[in-house]
Write a protein that holds these residues in place. Sequence first.
Motif, PDB file in Angstrom:
ATOM      1  N   ILE A 357       0.842  -1.213   0.000  1.00 29.30           N
ATOM      2  CA  ILE A 357       0.000   0.000   0.000  1.00 29.30           C
ATOM      3  C   ILE A 357       0.873   1.257   0.000  1.00 29.30           C
ATOM      4  CG2 ILE A 357      -1.967   1.162   1.047  1.00 29.30           C
ATOM      5  CD1 ILE A 357      -2.669  -1.267   2.566  1.00 29.30           C
ATOM      6  N   GLU A 358       2.063   1.168   0.617  1.00 26.23           N
ATOM      7  CA  GLU A 358       2.991   2.310   0.591  1.00 26.23           C
ATOM      8  C   GLU A 358       3.328   2.654  -0.864  1.00 26.23           C
ATOM      9  OE1 GLU A 358       3.350  -0.353   2.482  1.00 26.23           O
ATOM     10  OE2 GLU A 358       3.315   0.387   4.550  1.00 26.23           O
ATOM     11  N   SER A 359       3.796   1.643  -1.586  1.00 27.96           N
ATOM     12  CA  SER A 359       4.203   1.840  -2.980  1.00 27.96           C
ATOM     13  C   SER A 359       3.024   2.287  -3.839  1.00 27.96           C
ATOM     14  CB  SER A 359       4.773   0.546  -3.556  1.00 27.96           C
ATOM     15  OG  SER A 359       5.513  -0.169  -2.586  1.00 27.96           O
ATOM     16  N   SER A 360       1.816   1.857  -3.473  1.00 28.34           N
ATOM     17  CA  SER A 360       0.620   2.220  -4.238  1.00 28.34           C
ATOM     18  C   SER A 360       0.419   3.733  -4.259  1.00 28.34           C
ATOM     19  CB  SER A 360      -0.622   1.553  -3.631  1.00 28.34           C
ATOM     20  OG  SER A 360      -0.470   0.148  -3.619  1.00 28.34           O
ATOM     21  N   ILE A 380       8.719   4.587 -11.686  1.00 28.64           N
ATOM     22  CA  ILE A 380       8.182   4.520 -10.327  1.00 28.64           C
ATOM     23  C   ILE A 380       9.010   3.543  -9.512  1.00 28.64           C
ATOM     24  CG2 ILE A 380       6.153   3.945  -8.929  1.00 28.64           C
ATOM     25  CD1 ILE A 380       4.446   4.270 -11.487  1.00 28.64           C
ATOM     26  N   ASN A 381       9.349   3.920  -8.291  1.00 34.09           N
ATOM     27  CA  ASN A 381       9.994   2.954  -7.411  1.00 34.09           C
ATOM     28  C   ASN A 381       8.912   2.108  -6.743  1.00 34.09           C
ATOM     29  OD1 ASN A 381      12.151   1.662  -6.280  1.00 34.09           O
ATOM     30  ND2 ASN A 381      12.424   3.132  -4.613  1.00 34.09           N
ATOM     31  N   LEU A 382       8.805   0.863  -7.160  1.00 31.27           N
ATOM     32  CA  LEU A 382       7.838  -0.040  -6.527  1.00 31.27           C
ATOM     33  C   LEU A 382       8.538  -0.618  -5.295  1.00 31.27           C
ATOM     34  CD1 LEU A 382       4.954  -0.751  -7.366  1.00 31.27           C
ATOM     35  CD2 LEU A 382       5.810  -2.987  -8.034  1.00 31.27           C
ATOM     36  N   SER A 383       8.407   0.103  -4.181  1.00 39.05           N
ATOM     37  CA  SER A 383       9.258  -0.149  -3.012  1.00 39.05           C
ATOM     38  C   SER A 383       9.022  -1.498  -2.359  1.00 39.05           C
ATOM     39  CB  SER A 383       9.091   0.968  -1.983  1.00 39.05           C
ATOM     40  OG  SER A 383       7.726   1.157  -1.657  1.00 39.05           O
ATOM     41  N   GLY A 384       7.798  -2.058  -2.496  1.00 39.94           N
ATOM     42  CA  GLY A 384       7.564  -3.345  -1.857  1.00 39.94           C
ATOM     43  C   GLY A 384       6.336  -4.058  -2.405  1.00 39.94           C
ATOM     44  N   ARG A 385       6.204  -5.330  -2.020  1.00 40.71           N
ATOM     45  CA  ARG A 385       5.064  -6.106  -2.509  1.00 40.71           C
ATOM     46  C   ARG A 385       3.943  -6.122  -1.475  1.00 40.71           C
ATOM     47  NH1 ARG A 385       9.074 -10.656  -2.690  1.00 40.71           N
ATOM     48  NH2 ARG A 385       8.954 -11.776  -0.711  1.00 40.71           N
TER      49      ARG A 385
END
Length: 407
Positions: A357-360, A380-385
């Motif tokens: 949700i952070e990356s969202s 975009i940095n997709l920081s996590g899953r």
Amino acid sequence: MKNSFDHPMPNADGYFGEFGGSFIPPELEVIMKEINAAYQTCRQDPAFLEELARLYKHFVGRPSPIFHAENLSKKYGVDIFLKREDLNHTGAHKINHCLGEALLAKKMGKKKLIAETGAGQHGVALATAAALVGLECDIYMGEVDIAKEHPNVVRMRILGANVIPATHGRKTLKEAVDAAFEAYLKDPITQIYAIGSVVGPHPFPMMVRDFQSIIGNEARVQIQEMTGRLPDHLVACVGGGSNAMGLFTAFLDDDGVEIHGVEPAGRSLQEVGEHAATLTLGRPGVMHGFKSYMLQDDLGEPQEVYSVASGLDYPSVGPQHSFLKDAGRVQYGTADDKAAIDAFFELSRLEGIIPAIESSHAVAYAFQLAQQGKRGSILINLSGRGDKDIDFVVEKYGKDYGIESLV
Ligand SMILES: *Cc1c(COP(=O)(O)O)cnc(C)c1O
């Protein structure tokens, strides 16, 4: 390629312009100086750098790929690229600095790593690094987050860490930092506080940034291999700001690259306690040992903050972000809960990638940029899953997205 640990900032006292520094009790000042000295040695020690590089490659699975999200690109009329930090071992970017901190702690002869955690991602990453390197690990976590992020609590315990609840205030990230700080003050000799973002007293904002800068160093090469040029825009979410600094650092001197940091607007930017938009609505102040933009009341006390993303609800922000905002090099904007959850489902359903949700928040903001008429490419940095978030999202929002209750 530039040496990833070779940056002009901060100065010797840990200042990025007027921000950063070290506002801590004298007994910790000595310790921070020791940590800084040990870090200065390690950053120039080929054996240390080789060991870190080996772990990044064979343990974390780096380099993380960049993915061209063609379905989203078609829909929004821009080229959307994702830096896949979600594919790292443990599921987010945080393992990058946790391994660095754990190796440093080991070199310094420390016995135990301690830390706070919000979404549990830093706790899991640190517990993982502690297990690998052979250190004990205590993780402080708000009671509210312990309930919300239960799978990560289980992971930490399986990995051998102690999870210690923070039970005061809003019982989330800020309180967890308070509790960890208190424990650190009691014994700063055998344990080391492995701060979870580019925050805290010098040298942590610099050190965590340096360990995270592998993201941007990789991405800068990868995107040029893929497209023949640099991206037009970078977008990353900003809680404390480590994944964002990790991506941004390699591009700060590239004038043609527009850089965007995204803060959580939560349920409302108009109401105190309903968002965590520190750079957007805060003013300079000191908390947790450093000076930065901060959401504070008239007495300078931190305000309550909220975001649907546990990893973003922090009332201050990394001092280099404050500097970059005032310097005008990075633009900071916001995405609210609803936009983030929409983006969570859109990325899942159009590209087959479930984001944290952070990356969202970063994904949502990239959509907003496209809708405002920005063209070209957006990295975009997709920081996590999002594995850690799926139960929460389905329970709270599932109905709005056609998922009936599963029980
Ligand atoms: C912790 C976390 C964040 C926020 O931390 P930063 O220091 O701002 O990067 C963002 N995304 C994910 C997936 C996280 O786990």
